[in-house]
Every structure is written in C-alpha cells, then in structure tokens.
Design an enzyme around this catalytic site. Structure first.
Site, PDB file in Angstrom:
ATOM      1  CG  ASN A   4      25.600  75.292  67.297  1.00 40.92           C
ATOM      2  OD1 ASN A   4      24.564  75.273  67.965  1.00 40.92           O
ATOM      3  ND2 ASN A   4      25.603  75.169  65.977  1.00 40.92           N
ATOM      4  CD1 TRP A   5      26.653  72.649  73.537  1.00 41.99           C
ATOM      5  CD2 TRP A   5      25.184  72.991  75.184  1.00 41.99           C
ATOM      6  NE1 TRP A   5      27.334  72.619  74.723  1.00 41.99           N
ATOM      7  CE2 TRP A   5      26.457  72.831  75.752  1.00 41.99           C
ATOM      8  CE3 TRP A   5      24.091  73.221  76.036  1.00 41.99           C
ATOM      9  CZ2 TRP A   5      26.671  72.879  77.126  1.00 41.99           C
ATOM     10  CZ3 TRP A   5      24.300  73.283  77.395  1.00 41.99           C
ATOM     11  CH2 TRP A   5      25.583  73.107  77.944  1.00 41.99           C
ATOM     12  CE  LYS A   6      25.529  71.712  65.147  1.00 40.51           C
ATOM     13  NZ  LYS A   6      25.931  71.058  63.908  1.00 40.51           N
ATOM     14  CG  HIS A  90      24.459  76.626  62.076  1.00 43.16           C
ATOM     15  ND1 HIS A  90      24.073  75.452  61.465  1.00 43.16           N
ATOM     16  CD2 HIS A  90      25.613  76.355  62.725  1.00 43.16           C
ATOM     17  CE1 HIS A  90      24.962  74.512  61.747  1.00 43.16           C
ATOM     18  NE2 HIS A  90      25.907  75.033  62.501  1.00 43.16           N
ATOM     19  CD  GLU A  92      23.070  71.889  61.865  1.00 45.70           C
ATOM     20  OE1 GLU A  92      22.636  72.313  62.940  1.00 45.70           O
ATOM     21  OE2 GLU A  92      24.104  71.202  61.785  1.00 45.70           O
ATOM     22  CD  GLU A 162      29.891  76.316  61.632  1.00 40.40           C
ATOM     23  OE1 GLU A 162      30.393  75.775  62.619  1.00 40.40           O
ATOM     24  OE2 GLU A 162      28.665  76.370  61.437  1.00 40.40           O
ATOM     25  N   GLY A 168      29.347  67.948  61.395  1.00 38.33           N
ATOM     26  CA  GLY A 168      28.738  66.738  61.936  1.00 38.33           C
ATOM     27  C   GLY A 168      29.100  65.480  61.161  1.00 38.33           C
ATOM     28  CB  SER A 208      34.339  67.532  62.021  1.00 39.24           C
ATOM     29  OG  SER A 208      33.096  67.037  61.541  1.00 39.24           O
ATOM     30  N   GLY A 229      30.363  72.030  67.364  1.00 38.45           N
ATOM     31  CA  GLY A 229      29.078  71.386  67.616  1.00 38.45           C
ATOM     32  C   GLY A 229      29.249  70.190  68.528  1.00 38.45           C
ATOM     33  N   GLY A 230      29.302  69.000  67.926  1.00 34.11           N
ATOM     34  CA  GLY A 230      29.334  67.737  68.669  1.00 34.11           C
ATOM     35  C   GLY A 230      30.308  67.706  69.840  1.00 34.11           C
TER      36      GLY A 230
HETATM   37  P1  PGA Z   1      30.251  69.949  64.403  1.00 37.91           P
HETATM   38  O1  PGA Z   1      29.249  71.220  64.224  1.00 37.91           O
HETATM   39  O2  PGA Z   1      31.398  70.448  65.232  1.00 37.91           O
HETATM   40  O3  PGA Z   1      29.427  68.909  65.095  1.00 37.91           O
HETATM   41  O4  PGA Z   1      30.676  69.565  63.038  1.00 37.91           O
HETATM   42  C1  PGA Z   1      29.743  72.498  63.982  1.00 37.91           C
HETATM   43  C2  PGA Z   1      28.601  73.467  63.805  1.00 37.91           C
HETATM   44  O5  PGA Z   1      27.592  73.107  63.195  1.00 37.91           O
HETATM   45  O6  PGA Z   1      28.654  74.629  64.281  1.00 37.91           O
END
Ligand code: PGA
Length: 244
Positions: A4-6, A90, A92, A162, A168, A208, A229-230
C-alpha cells in the site's frame, strides 16, 4: 503480499520501482503479489508490470458506477485501467475521510460486481485494545462491512487485519497477538459463512511489517499474507518481504 503506497511516489518513481522490483519477485510463485499506488499512477504501474505476475490495485473506490460525484473514482474505471485489487476501509480512510462500515460494505459490493478483489481492512485503536475491546471492534467491522455479502461474494474477498496502533509506528503486533486476532476473525467468518469459507479465506496482517519481522508473522497458521505500507516503497525491502 500487498504493498500500500499511500500518497507516495510520482509516475516516474512508480516505473523505476518496477524496474528493480519485478525481477526480484519473478520466482515468487508461493504468493500473489500486489502493488497499490495512488489513482493517478495506476496506469504507469499497470504498464510497468504488464509482463509480470504482479497485480495492481487501488487504495479506494466509490460505490456508484458514474455520476456527479466530484473527485470520486468508480470500480468500472479501475478495471478499465487494468486494476485487479482495491483496498477498502483502510484505517486512514476511516479516520480522516469518514469511512464507515456501511460505506465499506457498499464499496466492497461495487468492487465485486466488476470482478475486482477487495482487500477489506479491519483493526482496533490503541485505546480500544487497552479497554479489551479488540474483538468487539473488529467483530462489528466484520459484521457491518462484510456480513451482508452472499457466500459467493464473500469467497472473493481478502481481509486485512491492521491494528491501528501498529500502522506506520514501527510497533508491530507480536506474531501471537496478530494470530489471536486472525483466529478471532476466522471464527467470525466460520459463524457467518461456514467452515469451508473460514478455511479458504485469506487474512493478511498489516502494521509495520518489515523484512526482519515478516518470517515470524508468516509462521502463524492463521496469517496468510501481509499488507505493507512503508516497507513496500523500496524495491529490495518489499521483495525481501515477498520472498520471506
Ligand atoms: P505500515 O502500513 O506497513 O507502514 O505500518 C501498513 C498499512 O497501512 O497498510
């Protein structure tokens, strides 16, 4: 294994990522690999991944096919540019853009209607975990977001657990904590859709996930994959996760 590149990467950075990443996961037949860039970079990603097994996904979708909804993108528009997956609900989006279980359900149905694979996210906040409400929260998200699907529809859904406090933050859930939540979700699936659906359902862990903790998470029987994500932004680190 989904990235997930956000809201990261330009079109040029998207193409450059695939140049490095694609050969690193070319042998990864043990997993479906997906990358979810921002809407505008989906065509660049589809083009860059076209001779690979990597599927491209979006990070959100609207539930109607078309209409006067400024700023929204529909499910047929996503399949039209070559998307296979879409992340829905998600945390967010729930937190900053008022996503609810009801909109998650409508978006999931819209995605399934056009053959997209929805990756539907559930997860608790830190204060909910501390108040011992984790199961109540994810149970309600499951019931409201997915409980109304038909068994056939549900068979095409991927769930991502999640915990919000792990996203993050560098704080991963321990493999045991993650596994307990996955077992709970699978038991909810069993109660609603039956034993076969529970056995077949793919449940990803997100929060994470890094090259150095993926092995422990994936060793848990109920963890079927990761939503990253990251660590998905960098080709060698996401390849290391895919090839754990
Ligand atoms: P993260 O993000 O790996 O940076 O914690 C995961 C996500 O939000 O899907």
């Amino acid at each position: 294994m989904a990235g997930n590149w956000k809201m990261y990467k330009s079109a040029a950075e998207t193409s450059a990522f695939f140049e490095k990443f694609s050969p690193l996961v070319a042998q990864a037949s043990h997993a479906d690999v997906a990358i979810c860039p921002t809407f505008v970079n989906i065509p660049a990603a589809v083009e860059a991944a076209k001779s690979t097994a990597i599927g491209i996904g979006a990070q959100d979708v609207f539930w109607l096919k078309e209409g006067a909804y400024t700023g929204e993108v529909s499910a047929p528009m996503l399949t039209g540019v070559g998307c296979k997956y879409v992340i829905i609900g998600h945390s967010e989006r729930r937190q900053y853009f008022h996503e609810t279980d009801e909109t998650v359900f409508k978006k999931t149905v819209a995605a399934l209607d056009v053959g997209l694979t929805p990756i539907v996210c559930v997860g608790e906040k830190l204060e909910e975990r501390e108040a011992d409400a984790t199961e109540a929260v994810i149970g309600a998200q499951f019931a409201g977001g997915l409980g109304g699907l038909t068994p056939e529809q549900f068979s095409r859904v991927v769930i991502a657990y999640e915990p919000i406090w792990a996203i993050g933050t560098g704080k991963t859930a321990t493999p045991e904590m993650a596994a307990a939540a996955h077992q709970f979700i699978r038991s909810e699936v069993r109660d609603k859709f039956g034993v076969n659906a529970a056995a077949a359902c793919r449940i990803l862990y997100g929060g994470s996930v890094k090259p150095d903790n993926v092995k422990g998470l994936m060793a848990q029987e109920d963890i079927d994959g990761a939503l990253v994500g990251g660590a998905s932004l960098e080709p060698t680190s996401f390849a290391a996760i895919v090839n754990f």
